[in-house]
Design a protein around this motif. Structure first.
Motif, PDB file in Angstrom:
ATOM      1  N   GLU A  84      20.606  26.709 102.256  1.00 20.68           N
ATOM      2  CA  GLU A  84      19.341  27.068 101.521  1.00 20.68           C
ATOM      3  C   GLU A  84      19.053  28.615 101.163  1.00 20.68           C
ATOM      4  O   GLU A  84      18.714  28.642  99.945  1.00 20.68           O
ATOM      5  N   SER A 136      13.530  17.650  99.088  1.00 22.21           N
ATOM      6  CA  SER A 136      12.316  17.188  99.854  1.00 22.21           C
ATOM      7  C   SER A 136      12.206  18.492 100.567  1.00 22.21           C
ATOM      8  O   SER A 136      13.072  19.267 101.188  1.00 22.21           O
ATOM      9  N   ALA A 137      10.872  18.520 101.195  1.00 25.34           N
ATOM     10  CA  ALA A 137      10.423  19.493 101.987  1.00 25.34           C
ATOM     11  C   ALA A 137      11.045  19.153 103.798  1.00 25.34           C
ATOM     12  O   ALA A 137      11.316  17.934 103.799  1.00 25.34           O
ATOM     13  N   ARG A 138      11.703  20.232 104.356  1.00 24.29           N
ATOM     14  CA  ARG A 138      12.392  20.012 105.427  1.00 24.29           C
ATOM     15  C   ARG A 138      11.482  19.249 106.612  1.00 24.29           C
ATOM     16  O   ARG A 138      12.075  18.098 107.124  1.00 24.29           O
ATOM     17  N   ARG A 187      19.045  15.008 101.071  1.00 21.27           N
ATOM     18  CA  ARG A 187      17.681  15.269 100.855  1.00 21.27           C
ATOM     19  C   ARG A 187      16.962  16.803 100.825  1.00 21.27           C
ATOM     20  O   ARG A 187      16.126  17.441 100.122  1.00 21.27           O
ATOM     21  N   CYS A 188      17.675  17.539 101.976  1.00 18.53           N
ATOM     22  CA  CYS A 188      17.040  18.864 102.369  1.00 18.53           C
ATOM     23  C   CYS A 188      18.490  19.440 102.657  1.00 18.53           C
ATOM     24  O   CYS A 188      19.075  19.199 103.477  1.00 18.53           O
ATOM     25  N   ALA A 193      11.706  22.953  96.820  1.00 21.06           N
ATOM     26  CA  ALA A 193      11.208  21.591  95.643  1.00 21.06           C
ATOM     27  C   ALA A 193      11.529  22.082  94.270  1.00 21.06           C
ATOM     28  O   ALA A 193      11.788  21.077  93.579  1.00 21.06           O
ATOM     29  N   ASP A 194      11.521  23.493  93.870  1.00 22.77           N
ATOM     30  CA  ASP A 194      11.882  23.620  92.321  1.00 22.77           C
ATOM     31  C   ASP A 194      13.434  23.176  92.230  1.00 22.77           C
ATOM     32  O   ASP A 194      13.731  23.056  91.236  1.00 22.77           O
ATOM     33  N   SER A 243      12.879  30.793  92.970  1.00 26.01           N
ATOM     34  CA  SER A 243      13.013  29.262  93.123  1.00 26.01           C
ATOM     35  C   SER A 243      12.603  28.715  94.729  1.00 26.01           C
ATOM     36  O   SER A 243      12.866  29.487  95.665  1.00 26.01           O
ATOM     37  N   SER A 244      12.131  27.763  94.783  1.00 25.79           N
ATOM     38  CA  SER A 244      11.918  26.978  96.190  1.00 25.79           C
ATOM     39  C   SER A 244      12.795  26.019  96.179  1.00 25.79           C
ATOM     40  O   SER A 244      13.247  25.440  95.268  1.00 25.79           O
ATOM     41  N   ASN A 252      19.151  13.648  92.694  1.00 29.57           N
ATOM     42  CA  ASN A 252      18.512  14.920  92.623  1.00 29.57           C
ATOM     43  C   ASN A 252      18.728  15.391  91.011  1.00 29.57           C
ATOM     44  O   ASN A 252      20.054  15.950  91.096  1.00 29.57           O
ATOM     45  N   GLY A 262      14.711  20.342  93.524  1.00 35.69           N
ATOM     46  CA  GLY A 262      14.774  19.143  93.544  1.00 35.69           C
ATOM     47  C   GLY A 262      14.921  18.520  94.997  1.00 35.69           C
ATOM     48  O   GLY A 262      14.850  17.317  95.207  1.00 35.69           O
TER      49      GLY A 262
END
Length: 460
Positions: free
Chosen positions: A62, A80-82, A55-56, A75-76, A72-73, A9, A78
């Motif tokens: 979070e 991965s989506a859950r 990765r998440c 993804a912003d 930021s999200s 990341n 670095g």
């Protein structure tokens, strides 16, 4: 195309900037407190994020990260989506994780006093699986180097684990405890990893024939994780200990095993006290007491009350400490019960005195600590060789701080006599602390002899 490894990341690494991983972890913890979250972030966790191993983040992390970087999200940052990490679809396309310790045990986080379990710690998805097959020899569950009674066992993915395998896990737990009682944790910790990994492989290898067998396997693997965690604790590997205790707590929660949960909280409280986190020690002990209330073991409740007392002593809460000790003594005096856990064989009158001595020592009441320490030494069972050294090391320090230098030196010699048989970083650290206190009195013959002997042993 299937991925072949974790993807670093780099975005998260850039956000850290020139701060060290430890400094950044401290910033994460501060940000968590700002929003009422509690995360046990340390340099190791930051490294796992930056390497791509995580990765998440879980939901607590979070919220903290999004608070630190407004607008930021994930993804912003670095990640991965859950939904790409969780669920069957993700497992079909992502390789099994490489062997790694579970995440550290987070501090208490909710109004219920529960301790959160990091979501990235999936205790049932382990390694030792190759093309759907796990090969585990029964000998790998034999901690003392001898072969287990059962023959080597090949465990295909769908094999049903039975009595022989579960009994081997339970035997490994007893072997570790016995050897720790005799020798301390320093020389045992690395060796203990082998039976623990074998136990995890059994969990992964398939279903058991009966629910009772499954419950015993989960309980045995959890107790094994706690035992290995204790060896790490005693040998000064505090991050490893924290991870093993977190694993045991996760297994307890998954299996609904209140006894295992109480044990995990008990050890987590002890570790928190020893690593300077007294508030966490108190809350973990309180959570352990809640888990233990329905188990029918007054002695377990007594030990957990003493863990709470140790945490309150670390906070300087003399009144709260004294009350917790009172509850512990009242519960202890109710005597042993059939429901007392097997792992509590060490918890006798001598240990009760030792733990109370440690409380008064933490509160700076050295004379009172020494009185209880003397009782602990007088009452101790010679079967527990490690404790013969531990109790004397504790008493040496309390006597030294109470100004009783000659008695401290004499007791220190007794502790040093035992260190040929006991290898424990924790005990050596206690003696080193006592030696530092005695140094100004080094002109006295008895003290000088002890200091010289201690220094010689420390060099070797």
């Amino acid at each position: 195309m299937v991925s072949t490894g974790a993807v670093p990341n780099v975005v998260f690494r850039q956000l850290r900037g020139r701060r060290s991983a430890g400094e950044f972890a401290a910033a994460v913890r501060r940000a968590a407190r700002e929003i009422g979250e509690h995360v046990a972030c340390d340099a190791r966790y930051i490294g796992r994020v930056e390497s791509g191993e995580i990765r998440c983040p879980n939901y607590a992390y979070e919220r903290v990260f999004l608070h630190m970087f407004p607008g930021s999200s994930l993804a912003d940052l670095g990640f991965s989506a859950r939904e790409a990490v969780r669920g069957r679809g993700a497992r079909d396309t992502v390789p099994a994780p490489s062997p790694s310790p579970p995440p550290p045990l987070p501090p208490p986080a909710t109004g219920r006093g529960d301790i959160d379990i990091d979501e990235e710690s999936d205790v049932l998805r382990r390694v030792f699986m190759t093309s759907g097959t796990a090969t585990v020899a029964a000998a790998s569950l034999s901690f003392d180097g001898t072969r287990a009674a059962a023959a080597p066992v090949l465990l295909p993915a769908q094999r049903r684990v039975g009595e022989a395998e579960v009994a081997a896990v339970e035997k490994a737990v007893r072997q570790i405890r016995l050897l720790d009682d005799r020798h301390g944790g320093d020389g045992l910790y690395r060796r203990a990893g082998r039976p623990l990994r074998a136990a995890y492989a059994l969990l992964d290898s398939g279903t058991t024939t009966r629910r009772a067998t499954a419950d015993r396997l989960h309980a045995g693997a959890g107790e094994l994780a706690i035992s290995v965690g204790w060896l790490a604790h005693d040998s000064g590997r505090f991050d490893d200990a924290r991870s093993h205790y977190a694993e045991a707590l996760a297994m307890a929660r998954l299996a609904g095993d209140a006894a295992l949960e109480a044990h995990a909280f008990c050890n987590a409280s002890f570790l928190a006290r020893d690593t300077g986190r007294p508030r966490e020690a108190v809350r973990a002990a309180e959570a352990g007491q809640r888990a233990a209330r329905a188990l029918g073991s007054p002695r377990l409740l007594a030990l957990l009350a003493l863990r709470e007392a140790g945490g309150r002593a670390g906070l300087g809460d003399r009144t709260g400490c004294d009350r917790a000790i009172g509850r512990a003594r009242a519960a202890f005096e109710r005597g042993p019960a059939a429901a007392d856990p097997e792992w509590m064989t060490f918890f006798r009158d001598a240990e009760l005195e030792l733990l109370e001595a440690q409380c008064w020592s933490a509160l700076g009441d050295w004379s009172r600590a020494a009185r209880h320490g003397r009782r602990a030494v007088a009452l101790q069972d010679a079967h527990f060789t490690r404790n013969l050294a531990l109790y004397r090391a504790q008493l040496t320090g309390d006597l030294a701080r109470a100004g009783l230098a000659d008695e401290a030196a004499s007791t220190g010699h007794q502790a040093l006599d035992l260190l040929d048989r006991v290898r424990s970083s924790r005990i050596r650290g206690m003696l080193a602390g006592a030696a530092r206190v005695l140094e100004p009195r080094g002109g006295a013959a008895g003290v000088a002899t002890f200091l010289t002997r201690h220094a010689d042993r420390d060099r070797h």
